[in-house]
Write a protein that holds these residues in place. Sequence first.
Motif, PDB file in Angstrom:
ATOM      1  N   ASN A  13      -5.066   1.950   1.879  1.00 21.82           N
ATOM      2  CA  ASN A  13      -4.669   3.346   1.998  1.00 21.82           C
ATOM      3  C   ASN A  13      -4.976   4.105   0.711  1.00 21.82           C
ATOM      4  O   ASN A  13      -4.711   3.613  -0.384  1.00 21.82           O
ATOM      5  CB  ASN A  13      -3.174   3.454   2.301  1.00 21.82           C
ATOM      6  N   PRO A  14      -5.534   5.290   0.821  1.00 17.20           N
ATOM      7  CA  PRO A  14      -5.866   6.052  -0.385  1.00 17.20           C
ATOM      8  C   PRO A  14      -4.617   6.575  -1.096  1.00 17.20           C
ATOM      9  O   PRO A  14      -3.696   7.088  -0.463  1.00 17.20           O
ATOM     10  CB  PRO A  14      -6.720   7.206   0.163  1.00 17.20           C
ATOM     11  N   ALA A  15      -4.601   6.442  -2.398  1.00 23.10           N
ATOM     12  CA  ALA A  15      -3.552   6.992  -3.248  1.00 23.10           C
ATOM     13  C   ALA A  15      -4.207   7.843  -4.320  1.00 23.10           C
ATOM     14  O   ALA A  15      -5.433   7.823  -4.491  1.00 23.10           O
ATOM     15  CB  ALA A  15      -2.707   5.876  -3.864  1.00 23.10           C
ATOM     16  N   LYS A  16      -3.419   8.577  -5.060  1.00 16.02           N
ATOM     17  CA  LYS A  16      -3.969   9.499  -6.048  1.00 16.02           C
ATOM     18  C   LYS A  16      -4.769   8.771  -7.112  1.00 16.02           C
ATOM     19  O   LYS A  16      -5.897   9.156  -7.452  1.00 16.02           O
ATOM     20  CB  LYS A  16      -2.833  10.296  -6.697  1.00 16.02           C
ATOM     21  N   ILE A  17      -4.217   7.680  -7.651  1.00 13.97           N
ATOM     22  CA  ILE A  17      -4.907   6.934  -8.696  1.00 13.97           C
ATOM     23  C   ILE A  17      -6.142   6.223  -8.146  1.00 13.97           C
ATOM     24  O   ILE A  17      -7.179   6.126  -8.818  1.00 13.97           O
ATOM     25  CB  ILE A  17      -3.938   5.913  -9.363  1.00 13.97           C
ATOM     26  N   ILE A  18      -6.048   5.751  -6.889  1.00 13.15           N
ATOM     27  CA  ILE A  18      -7.187   5.074  -6.264  1.00 13.15           C
ATOM     28  C   ILE A  18      -8.331   6.058  -6.040  1.00 13.15           C
ATOM     29  O   ILE A  18      -9.506   5.741  -6.282  1.00 13.15           O
ATOM     30  CB  ILE A  18      -6.769   4.423  -4.932  1.00 13.15           C
ATOM     31  N   CYS A  19      -8.012   7.267  -5.599  1.00 14.72           N
ATOM     32  CA  CYS A  19      -9.055   8.270  -5.370  1.00 14.72           C
ATOM     33  C   CYS A  19      -9.757   8.648  -6.673  1.00 14.72           C
ATOM     34  O   CYS A  19     -10.956   8.922  -6.679  1.00 14.72           O
ATOM     35  CB  CYS A  19      -8.442   9.513  -4.725  1.00 14.72           C
ATOM     36  N   LEU A  20      -9.000   8.672  -7.779  1.00 12.15           N
ATOM     37  CA  LEU A  20      -9.611   8.954  -9.074  1.00 12.15           C
ATOM     38  C   LEU A  20     -10.530   7.825  -9.510  1.00 12.15           C
ATOM     39  O   LEU A  20     -11.635   8.045 -10.002  1.00 12.15           O
ATOM     40  CB  LEU A  20      -8.528   9.193 -10.123  1.00 12.15           C
ATOM     41  N   LEU A  21     -10.068   6.580  -9.331  1.00 14.44           N
ATOM     42  CA  LEU A  21     -10.826   5.427  -9.803  1.00 14.44           C
ATOM     43  C   LEU A  21     -12.058   5.154  -8.950  1.00 14.44           C
ATOM     44  O   LEU A  21     -13.054   4.638  -9.459  1.00 14.44           O
ATOM     45  CB  LEU A  21      -9.935   4.181  -9.828  1.00 14.44           C
ATOM     46  N   GLN A  22     -12.001   5.456  -7.663  1.00 14.21           N
ATOM     47  CA  GLN A  22     -13.120   5.156  -6.762  1.00 14.21           C
ATOM     48  C   GLN A  22     -14.435   5.715  -7.284  1.00 14.21           C
ATOM     49  O   GLN A  22     -15.423   4.996  -7.449  1.00 14.21           O
ATOM     50  CB  GLN A  22     -12.828   5.727  -5.372  1.00 14.21           C
ATOM     51  N   ASN A  23     -14.454   7.004  -7.554  1.00 12.75           N
ATOM     52  CA  ASN A  23     -15.700   7.657  -7.952  1.00 12.75           C
ATOM     53  C   ASN A  23     -15.982   7.517  -9.438  1.00 12.75           C
ATOM     54  O   ASN A  23     -17.131   7.291  -9.835  1.00 12.75           O
ATOM     55  CB  ASN A  23     -15.635   9.143  -7.567  1.00 12.75           C
ATOM     56  N   ILE A  24     -14.942   7.617 -10.273  1.00 10.30           N
ATOM     57  CA  ILE A  24     -15.157   7.595 -11.715  1.00 10.30           C
ATOM     58  C   ILE A  24     -15.691   6.237 -12.168  1.00 10.30           C
ATOM     59  O   ILE A  24     -16.707   6.147 -12.860  1.00 10.30           O
ATOM     60  CB  ILE A  24     -13.859   7.952 -12.464  1.00 10.30           C
ATOM     61  N   ILE A  25     -15.012   5.163 -11.771  1.00  5.81           N
ATOM     62  CA  ILE A  25     -15.441   3.821 -12.175  1.00  5.81           C
ATOM     63  C   ILE A  25     -16.799   3.503 -11.574  1.00  5.81           C
ATOM     64  O   ILE A  25     -17.668   2.910 -12.235  1.00  5.81           O
ATOM     65  CB  ILE A  25     -14.392   2.770 -11.757  1.00  5.81           C
ATOM     66  N   PHE A  87     -10.976  19.532 -13.807  1.00  8.18           N
ATOM     67  CA  PHE A  87     -11.033  20.775 -13.038  1.00  8.18           C
ATOM     68  C   PHE A  87     -10.896  20.557 -11.528  1.00  8.18           C
ATOM     69  O   PHE A  87     -10.192  21.310 -10.858  1.00  8.18           O
ATOM     70  CB  PHE A  87     -12.338  21.509 -13.347  1.00  8.18           C
ATOM     71  N   TYR A  88     -11.588  19.544 -10.981  1.00  9.00           N
ATOM     72  CA  TYR A  88     -11.538  19.303  -9.534  1.00  9.00           C
ATOM     73  C   TYR A  88     -11.341  17.811  -9.260  1.00  9.00           C
ATOM     74  O   TYR A  88     -12.261  17.137  -8.772  1.00  9.00           O
ATOM     75  CB  TYR A  88     -12.824  19.793  -8.858  1.00  9.00           C
ATOM     76  N   PRO A  89     -10.184  17.256  -9.564  1.00  8.57           N
ATOM     77  CA  PRO A  89      -9.983  15.811  -9.394  1.00  8.57           C
ATOM     78  C   PRO A  89      -9.933  15.407  -7.922  1.00  8.57           C
ATOM     79  O   PRO A  89      -9.440  16.181  -7.074  1.00  8.57           O
ATOM     80  CB  PRO A  89      -8.624  15.578 -10.071  1.00  8.57           C
ATOM     81  N   PRO A  90     -10.463  14.245  -7.578  1.00  6.73           N
ATOM     82  CA  PRO A  90     -10.329  13.737  -6.202  1.00  6.73           C
ATOM     83  C   PRO A  90      -8.858  13.514  -5.848  1.00  6.73           C
ATOM     84  O   PRO A  90      -8.042  13.186  -6.717  1.00  6.73           O
ATOM     85  CB  PRO A  90     -11.102  12.405  -6.241  1.00  6.73           C
TER      86      PRO A  90
END
Length: 219
Positions: A13-25, A87-90
Amino acid sequence: MLSSLCSFLYIGNPAKIICLLQNIIFYLVFTFAVSSVLAKTITVLVAFNVSKPNSKFRILLRNRYSYMFITLCFIGEFGICLCWINFYPPYPARDSVSKSGILILYCNVGSHVLFYIALGYNSFLALLCFLVAFFAKKLPDRFNEAHHITFSMLVFCSVWISFIPAYISTKGKYMTAVQVFAILASSTGLLGFIFFPKCFIMIFRPEFNVKKSQYIRRK
């Protein structure tokens, strides 16, 4: 290997921290991988074109210049990701339109413009690596890996070029599936075409894995 492991962030399940890490990492790891291959290709090309002992280009063969090049490429992608987060975080979102009666949880990228800018930066490095390896493919096969790098970058670029229309035309959970497939396919091509020939020689043709085979005999 780290590029392949990025696909595990898309499970669950997507969470806020997971959505950030998915694309950035994902982008940072791929930038590090592609820039490393690019630095190695440039080093090989310079090594075979520097013939004079006192040539100014000979300093490019030092490891610290390769590390500096990789660091600069990494900083460029890191700057894009930093602007993206600020500015536009996932963020986790819900989709109730794709299928009636079904609520789909997914990660919204926040800004599609920054998403494609980060993807374009990686694609630019891969294309540059492909061009450098293509120009270096005429060097002696026994001394360099230009052919292998050319094919690996060709697979890498082909996967991500086909990823864009596939990603745009899908919705919901299928967007995640397309991205995971692109990550696994490109990382496998990047790793396989470079290291499989080495493993093949070591396992099946050990007679070529000796110092004498590295010399070219001229009649």
